[in-house]
Design an enzyme around this catalytic site. Structure first.
Site, short mmCIF file in Angstrom:
data_model
loop_
_atom_site.label_atom_id
_atom_site.label_comp_id
_atom_site.label_asym_id
_atom_site.label_seq_id
_atom_site.Cartn_x
_atom_site.Cartn_y
_atom_site.Cartn_z
N GLY A 12 -1.96 -6.17 -25.24
CA GLY A 12 -1.77 -7.38 -26.05
C GLY A 12 -3.08 -7.88 -26.63
N SER A 14 -4.00 -7.78 -29.68
CA SER A 14 -3.88 -8.00 -31.13
C SER A 14 -3.91 -9.47 -31.53
CB SER A 14 -2.59 -7.34 -31.65
OG SER A 14 -1.48 -7.70 -30.86
N VAL A 65 4.72 -2.09 -23.35
CA VAL A 65 4.64 -2.08 -21.89
C VAL A 65 6.01 -2.11 -21.21
CG1 VAL A 65 2.33 -3.14 -21.91
CG2 VAL A 65 4.37 -4.61 -21.63
N ASN A 91 -2.46 -8.32 -20.12
CA ASN A 91 -2.34 -9.58 -20.85
C ASN A 91 -1.05 -9.69 -21.65
OD1 ASN A 91 -3.54 -11.98 -22.54
ND2 ASN A 91 -3.00 -10.40 -24.04
N SER A 144 -0.10 -17.53 -15.40
CA SER A 144 0.02 -18.77 -16.19
C SER A 144 0.18 -19.91 -15.19
CB SER A 144 1.26 -18.70 -17.08
OG SER A 144 1.57 -19.97 -17.59
N TYR A 157 10.33 -17.24 -17.53
CA TYR A 157 8.87 -17.08 -17.69
C TYR A 157 8.16 -17.48 -16.39
CZ TYR A 157 4.23 -17.68 -19.88
OH TYR A 157 2.90 -17.59 -20.20
N ALA A 159 9.35 -17.47 -13.38
CA ALA A 159 9.63 -16.46 -12.35
C ALA A 159 8.76 -15.23 -12.58
CB ALA A 159 11.10 -16.09 -12.36
N1 LIG Z 1 -1.26 -19.16 -24.89
C1 LIG Z 1 -1.22 -19.87 -23.78
O1 LIG Z 1 -1.39 -21.11 -23.79
C2 LIG Z 1 -0.99 -19.18 -22.46
C3 LIG Z 1 -0.98 -19.94 -21.28
C4 LIG Z 1 -0.79 -19.30 -20.07
C5 LIG Z 1 -0.62 -17.94 -20.01
N2 LIG Z 1 -0.61 -17.22 -21.17
C6 LIG Z 1 -0.43 -15.77 -21.07
O2 LIG Z 1 -1.49 -15.14 -21.77
C7 LIG Z 1 -1.03 -13.94 -22.36
C8 LIG Z 1 -1.33 -13.96 -23.85
O3 LIG Z 1 -0.71 -15.08 -24.43
P1 LIG Z 1 -0.98 -15.48 -25.97
O4 LIG Z 1 -0.40 -16.81 -26.20
O5 LIG Z 1 -2.39 -15.21 -26.29
O6 LIG Z 1 -0.02 -14.39 -26.64
P2 LIG Z 1 0.33 -14.10 -28.16
O7 LIG Z 1 -0.74 -14.57 -29.08
O8 LIG Z 1 1.74 -14.55 -28.36
O9 LIG Z 1 0.28 -12.52 -28.10
C9 LIG Z 1 1.10 -11.80 -27.23
C10 LIG Z 1 0.51 -10.42 -27.12
O10 LIG Z 1 1.34 -9.65 -26.24
C11 LIG Z 1 1.68 -8.45 -26.91
N3 LIG Z 1 2.99 -8.00 -26.45
C12 LIG Z 1 4.15 -8.70 -26.38
N4 LIG Z 1 5.14 -7.90 -25.92
C13 LIG Z 1 4.59 -6.68 -25.70
C14 LIG Z 1 5.08 -5.44 -25.24
N5 LIG Z 1 6.39 -5.27 -24.90
N6 LIG Z 1 4.23 -4.39 -25.13
C15 LIG Z 1 2.92 -4.54 -25.45
N7 LIG Z 1 2.39 -5.67 -25.92
C16 LIG Z 1 3.22 -6.74 -26.04
C17 LIG Z 1 1.68 -8.78 -28.37
O11 LIG Z 1 1.51 -7.59 -29.12
P3 LIG Z 1 1.97 -7.45 -30.68
O12 LIG Z 1 1.81 -8.79 -31.30
O13 LIG Z 1 1.05 -6.39 -31.20
O14 LIG Z 1 3.40 -7.03 -30.66
C18 LIG Z 1 0.48 -9.72 -28.46
O15 LIG Z 1 -0.72 -8.98 -28.55
C19 LIG Z 1 0.45 -13.83 -22.03
O16 LIG Z 1 0.63 -13.05 -20.87
C20 LIG Z 1 0.83 -15.27 -21.73
O17 LIG Z 1 1.95 -15.36 -20.87
C21 LIG Z 1 -0.78 -17.81 -22.39
#
Ligand SMILES: NC(=O)c1ccc[n+]([C@@H]2O[C@H](COP(=O)([O-])OP(=O)(O)OC[C@H]3O[C@@H](n4cnc5c(N)ncnc54)[C@H](OP(=O)(O)O)[C@@H]3O)[C@@H](O)[C@H]2O)c1
Length: 250
Positions: A12, A14, A65, A91, A144, A157, A159
């Site tokens: 992830g 990107s 994944v 991630n 998270s 989410y 869970a």
């Molecule tokens: N943002 C927050 O405030 C926050 C808070 C707590 C935890 N998190 C955790 O941090 C991580 C990143 O969050 P984010 O908000 O930065 O995410 P995001 O900008 O929505 O990006 C999600 C990433 O996950 C990839 N992805 C989704 N499904 C996938 C799959 N089946 N196989 C491979 N890659 C996949 C996407 O790839 P593509 O776009 O290339 O498809 C993208 O690169 C996540 O695990 C999220 O639960 C985020």
């Protein structure tokens, strides 16, 4: 933190937190393999940002994944191409508010478990044998605050992320005899990321109110915690979840 000559795979990479992690690991000297699923342009943007800084040449690789076979194949390729894998950052994640449970189809509920929890497992299965044989490695799973506090409408989410933390503790014990560490980072709400961009303004204001520091995280603040756990600076830390939430859960 010095990650010179380390090879790191970040799923992830990107966008959002994943991109910031790729940049931070590269800044510390690692050769980063940037995983993406659908957003190839986003992965290329991450790679270009690393090149622009003159950090070690990155690679991009498509991996879904949720697909165990695809994940095995891609990780095998990454290890063959680089001769090793030192760091894995799980991630990739999804999380969408959905209907309350009685109205929520099980298939929809299971979707985030399949990506966040099983997807993390697939990546660890596909890479850990190489680390165990090499008797060296560091795995950082992205959890998270939702793994620690309940958020209505996000039970699946929550869970999935609580599951990641349980798996992190269990695998840290399985892998410790082979000098492979397994930790997690639990971010709070992080600015300029896909997940926060999908939260409506009213709900986001309510969340902000609960954060002790009264601001969102910057993705680089989360990435710093990931890089620390990935590095030798954290050589005696395993099975731990580092919460990076501006005091939200304090
Ligand atoms: N943002 C927050 O405030 C926050 C808070 C707590 C935890 N998190 C955790 O941090 C991580 C990143 O969050 P984010 O908000 O930065 O995410 P995001 O900008 O929505 O990006 C999600 C990433 O996950 C990839 N992805 C989704 N499904 C996938 C799959 N089946 N196989 C491979 N890659 C996949 C996407 O790839 P593509 O776009 O290339 O498809 C993208 O690169 C996540 O695990 C999220 O639960 C985020």
């Amino acid at each position: 933190m010095d990650l010179t000559a380390r090879v790191a795979m970040v799923t992830g990479g990107s966008s959002g937190i994943g991109r910031a992690v790729c940049l931070r690991l590269a800044q510390a000297g690692a050769r980063v393999v940037i995983g993406y699923r659908g957003n190839r342009d986003g992965a290329d943007t991450t790679a270009q940002a690393i090149r622009d800084k003159g950090w070690p040449e990155p690679a991009t690789v498509r991996v879904d994944v949720t697909d165990a076979e695809d994940t095995q194949r891609v990780f095998g390729h990454v290890v063959r191409a680089n001769g090793k894998l030192d760091i894995l950052v799980n991630n990739a994640g999804v999380g969408q508010p959905s209907a309350v449970v009685p109205m929520n189809p099980v298939g929809e509920w299971a979707a985030s478990v399949e990506t966040n929890l099983l997807g993390t497992l697939h990546c660890i299965k596909a890479s850990s044998l190489h680390m165990l044989v090499a008797r060296s490695g560091s795995i950082v799973n992205i959890s998270s605050i939702a793994g620690r506090v309940g958020i209505p409408g996000l039970s699946s989410y929550c869970a999935s992320k609580a599951g990641i933390e349980g798996m992190t503790r269990a695998l840290s014990r399985e892998f410790a005899p082979y000098d492979v560490r397994v930790n997690a980072v639990a971010p709070g709400y992080t600015a300029d990321t896909g997940m926060v961009d999908r939260i409506d303004d009213k709900r986001l204001r309510e969340f902000l109110d609960r954060i002790a520091m009264k601001r969102l995280a910057d993705a680089h603040e989360v990435a710093n915690a990931v890089a620390f756990l990935a590095s030798d600076e954290a050589s005696y830390i395993t099975g731990h979840t580092l919460v990076v939430d501006g005091g939200l859960t304090a």
